[in-house]
Scaffold this motif. Structure first.
Motif, PDB file in Angstrom:
ATOM      1  N   MET A  57     -23.877  34.900  39.049  1.00  0.00           N
ATOM      2  CA  MET A  57     -24.918  34.058  38.539  1.00  0.00           C
ATOM      3  C   MET A  57     -24.436  32.882  37.996  1.00  0.00           C
ATOM      4  SD  MET A  57     -27.681  35.477  39.833  1.00  0.00           S
ATOM      5  CE  MET A  57     -29.288  35.639  38.620  1.00  0.00           C
ATOM      6  N   VAL A  58     -24.841  31.719  38.448  1.00  0.00           N
ATOM      7  CA  VAL A  58     -24.302  30.675  37.571  1.00  0.00           C
ATOM      8  C   VAL A  58     -25.571  30.322  36.434  1.00  0.00           C
ATOM      9  CG1 VAL A  58     -23.860  28.097  37.633  1.00  0.00           C
ATOM     10  CG2 VAL A  58     -23.041  29.584  39.573  1.00  0.00           C
ATOM     11  N   ALA A  59     -25.374  30.145  35.449  1.00  0.00           N
ATOM     12  CA  ALA A  59     -26.498  29.896  34.293  1.00  0.00           C
ATOM     13  C   ALA A  59     -26.604  28.771  33.884  1.00  0.00           C
ATOM     14  CB  ALA A  59     -26.343  31.037  33.253  1.00  0.00           C
ATOM     15  N   GLU A  60     -25.792  27.637  34.500  1.00  0.00           N
ATOM     16  CA  GLU A  60     -25.995  26.369  34.004  1.00  0.00           C
ATOM     17  C   GLU A  60     -26.630  25.602  35.159  1.00  0.00           C
ATOM     18  OE1 GLU A  60     -22.242  24.993  32.953  1.00  0.00           O
ATOM     19  OE2 GLU A  60     -22.321  25.450  30.933  1.00  0.00           O
ATOM     20  N   VAL A  61     -27.340  24.400  34.683  1.00  0.00           N
ATOM     21  CA  VAL A  61     -28.028  23.594  35.675  1.00  0.00           C
ATOM     22  C   VAL A  61     -27.572  22.063  35.359  1.00  0.00           C
ATOM     23  CG1 VAL A  61     -30.321  23.645  34.590  1.00  0.00           C
ATOM     24  CG2 VAL A  61     -30.162  22.717  36.802  1.00  0.00           C
ATOM     25  N   GLN A  62     -27.167  21.132  36.318  1.00  0.00           N
ATOM     26  CA  GLN A  62     -26.772  19.846  35.817  1.00  0.00           C
ATOM     27  C   GLN A  62     -27.899  19.077  35.395  1.00  0.00           C
ATOM     28  OE1 GLN A  62     -23.685  18.862  35.732  1.00  0.00           O
ATOM     29  NE2 GLN A  62     -23.019  20.859  36.418  1.00  0.00           N
ATOM     30  N   THR A  63     -27.865  18.313  34.716  1.00  0.00           N
ATOM     31  CA  THR A  63     -28.945  17.112  33.950  1.00  0.00           C
ATOM     32  C   THR A  63     -28.170  15.828  33.878  1.00  0.00           C
ATOM     33  OG1 THR A  63     -28.701  17.207  31.820  1.00  0.00           O
ATOM     34  CG2 THR A  63     -30.109  19.163  32.635  1.00  0.00           C
ATOM     35  N   VAL A  64     -28.746  14.880  33.736  1.00  0.00           N
ATOM     36  CA  VAL A  64     -28.526  13.593  33.430  1.00  0.00           C
ATOM     37  C   VAL A  64     -27.451  13.773  32.254  1.00  0.00           C
ATOM     38  CG1 VAL A  64     -29.084  11.177  32.986  1.00  0.00           C
ATOM     39  CG2 VAL A  64     -30.490  12.406  34.438  1.00  0.00           C
TER      40      VAL A  64
ATOM     41  N   ASP B  74     -40.983  30.439  33.473  1.00  0.00           N
ATOM     42  CA  ASP B  74     -39.995  31.240  34.372  1.00  0.00           C
ATOM     43  C   ASP B  74     -39.419  30.848  35.832  1.00  0.00           C
ATOM     44  OD1 ASP B  74     -40.338  32.719  32.232  1.00  0.00           O
ATOM     45  OD2 ASP B  74     -41.756  34.041  32.895  1.00  0.00           O
ATOM     46  N   ASN B  75     -40.411  30.308  36.507  1.00  0.00           N
ATOM     47  CA  ASN B  75     -40.465  29.827  37.821  1.00  0.00           C
ATOM     48  C   ASN B  75     -39.366  28.822  37.896  1.00  0.00           C
ATOM     49  OD1 ASN B  75     -42.081  31.605  38.460  1.00  0.00           O
ATOM     50  ND2 ASN B  75     -43.875  30.460  38.845  1.00  0.00           N
ATOM     51  N   PRO B  76     -39.476  27.662  37.293  1.00  0.00           N
ATOM     52  CA  PRO B  76     -38.284  26.792  37.092  1.00  0.00           C
ATOM     53  C   PRO B  76     -36.882  27.169  36.630  1.00  0.00           C
ATOM     54  CG  PRO B  76     -39.995  25.923  35.883  1.00  0.00           C
ATOM     55  CD  PRO B  76     -40.629  27.070  36.275  1.00  0.00           C
ATOM     56  N   ARG B  77     -36.800  27.937  35.822  1.00  0.00           N
ATOM     57  CA  ARG B  77     -35.444  28.908  35.536  1.00  0.00           C
ATOM     58  C   ARG B  77     -35.083  29.570  36.723  1.00  0.00           C
ATOM     59  NH1 ARG B  77     -36.556  32.269  30.832  1.00  0.00           N
ATOM     60  NH2 ARG B  77     -37.218  33.657  32.466  1.00  0.00           N
ATOM     61  N   ARG B  78     -35.906  30.366  37.525  1.00  0.00           N
ATOM     62  CA  ARG B  78     -35.490  31.104  38.591  1.00  0.00           C
ATOM     63  C   ARG B  78     -34.916  30.209  39.704  1.00  0.00           C
ATOM     64  NH1 ARG B  78     -40.124  33.409  40.672  1.00  0.00           N
ATOM     65  NH2 ARG B  78     -40.274  31.683  41.869  1.00  0.00           N
ATOM     66  N   TYR B  79     -35.751  29.135  40.008  1.00  0.00           N
ATOM     67  CA  TYR B  79     -35.461  28.110  41.003  1.00  0.00           C
ATOM     68  C   TYR B  79     -33.914  27.643  40.722  1.00  0.00           C
ATOM     69  CZ  TYR B  79     -36.033  23.771  43.588  1.00  0.00           C
ATOM     70  OH  TYR B  79     -35.871  22.575  44.554  1.00  0.00           O
ATOM     71  N   PHE B  80     -33.718  27.375  39.481  1.00  0.00           N
ATOM     72  CA  PHE B  80     -32.388  26.561  39.359  1.00  0.00           C
ATOM     73  C   PHE B  80     -31.217  27.573  38.703  1.00  0.00           C
ATOM     74  CE2 PHE B  80     -35.153  22.703  38.645  1.00  0.00           C
ATOM     75  CZ  PHE B  80     -34.474  21.870  39.458  1.00  0.00           C
ATOM     76  N   THR B  81     -31.480  28.817  38.932  1.00  0.00           N
ATOM     77  CA  THR B  81     -30.378  29.885  38.749  1.00  0.00           C
ATOM     78  C   THR B  81     -29.784  30.152  40.211  1.00  0.00           C
ATOM     79  OG1 THR B  81     -31.629  30.921  37.072  1.00  0.00           O
ATOM     80  CG2 THR B  81     -30.086  32.210  38.021  1.00  0.00           C
ATOM     81  N   SER B  82     -28.609  29.493  40.278  1.00  0.00           N
ATOM     82  CA  SER B  82     -27.912  29.704  41.667  1.00  0.00           C
ATOM     83  C   SER B  82     -27.318  30.880  41.801  1.00  0.00           C
ATOM     84  CB  SER B  82     -27.004  28.485  41.428  1.00  0.00           C
ATOM     85  OG  SER B  82     -25.926  28.711  42.660  1.00  0.00           O
TER      86      SER B  82
END
Ligand SMILES: [Zn+2]
Length: 328
Positions: free
Chosen positions: A1-8, A318-326
């Motif tokens: 599980m990748v626990a990071e998401v890219q931001t600006v 929760d839903n946004p976090r799940r969406y961005f959990t690759s």
């Protein structure tokens, strides 16, 4: 599980995204028009300052992250978004993809498999590069794919875009947000296409689905595992807020809170509606179409309709976090 998401401003732990609006734009612009006529009205510093103040106000009402689906076709220009992001305490997540309702830009017509010049599908190369290396020579990496299935449906050009989106999704594992036309229920076309291509549809947000109050349509999407974007709060011409609220409350009551995300589809500045006269008309016709409407008006209205704080957290956190959990 990748626990990071890219931001600006670089990678962020998905657990730190917090309250997230899943479809807001910093700038929506028409670069051809700007380059030729913008000197009459565009002031770079004024627009950056204005965006900073609007996003600071959004942070002040408790929003931690916005997800910005501005891609080619909507005037994406990352250095300007970076200038804003440097001055605000809010995460901005950027996208790659192509915003077109039916035809692809001529730039793509003669390149790609089966075209005059043939060669590989350069859209896939572009999208994957934006996700892996950075956008437009910056270090800012896209964290999701954005595309459109509008009233015209899956035209030959649109099919080519969708296939490129699916391919880029499969190569990178990043999720997809598709702009759809709720009146024409084009979410059905999009999801069926993605399923045929083997896309994990739990990684798909069917954008603008919340313009519809047809519970059968919305549940059809969510029963497949996809998420509905109730993401145009304040755009009353598509669906007034009280109706949007009633629809979400009914779906929450039936156990669907884990498949709903919320947003306004607003922008700090959108040149579709620029100019004082248009702005005045807009304020009159749609006074609630701004970044603060959900926090100030919609959440209290949802609670009034019986939506619990836990369900609200599910939709906003929760839903946004799940969406961005690759998974890749
Ligand atoms: Zn949008």
């Amino acid at each position: 599980m990748v626990a990071e998401v890219q931001t600006v401003r670089g990678p962020v732990d998905v657990g730190q995204l917090g309250t997230t609006l899943m479809h807001e734009h910093v700038f929506v612009l028409t670069p051809d028009v700007m380059q030729n006529y913008g000197h009459e009205w565009w002031d770079e510093q004024e627009r950056v300052t204005d965006a900073v103040s609007k996003l600071r106000a959004l942070k002040a009402v408790g929003v931690d992250t916005i997800v910005d689906p501005t891609v080619v076709g909507l005037g994406r220009y990352i250095p300007r978004v970076q200038a804003v992001a440097a001055q605000v305490d809010i995460n901005i997540i950027t996208a790659t993809g192509l915003y077109t309702f039916d035809e692809i830009p001529h730039y793509f017509h003669y390149r790609g498999p089966g075209t005059l010049f043939d060669g590989p599908e350069l859209m896939v190369e572009m999208f994957v590069r934006d996700i892996r290396d950075g956008i437009g020579g910056t270090v800012v990496r896209a964290a999701f794919l954005k595309c459109v299935v509008e009233e015209a449906g899956l035209t030959p050009d649109q099919t080519r875009v969708q296939a490129a989106i699916c391919e880029a999704h499969q190569q990178t594992g990043v999720p997809i947000t598709v702009h759809t036309n709720a009146a024409h229920q084009t979410g059905r076309l999009a999801l069926s296409f993605y399923e045929q291509r083997g896309v994990d549809v739990t990684k798909v947000v069917v954008g603008h689905a919340g313009d519809s109050n047809d519970l059968d349509y919305l549940k059809w999407i969510m029963d497949k595992g996809a998420t509905i974007g109730c993401d145009r709060f304040g755009l009353d011409m598509f669906n007034p807020t009280p109706d949007r609220v009633r629809t979400i409350a009914a779906l929450c009551e039936q156990g669907y809170a884990d498949r709903i995300v919320l947003s306004h589809d607003a922008a700090c500045y959108m040149d579709f509606m620029s100019g004082e006269a248009s702005q005045a008309l807009l304020r009159q016709a749609m006074p609630n179409w701004n970044f603060l409407h959900i926090s100030q008006d919609v959440l209290p209205a949802l609670r009034n309709e019986g939506v619990t704080d836990e369900q609200i957290d599910t939709m906003l956190v929760d839903n946004p976090r799940r969406y961005f959990t690759s998974a890749s």
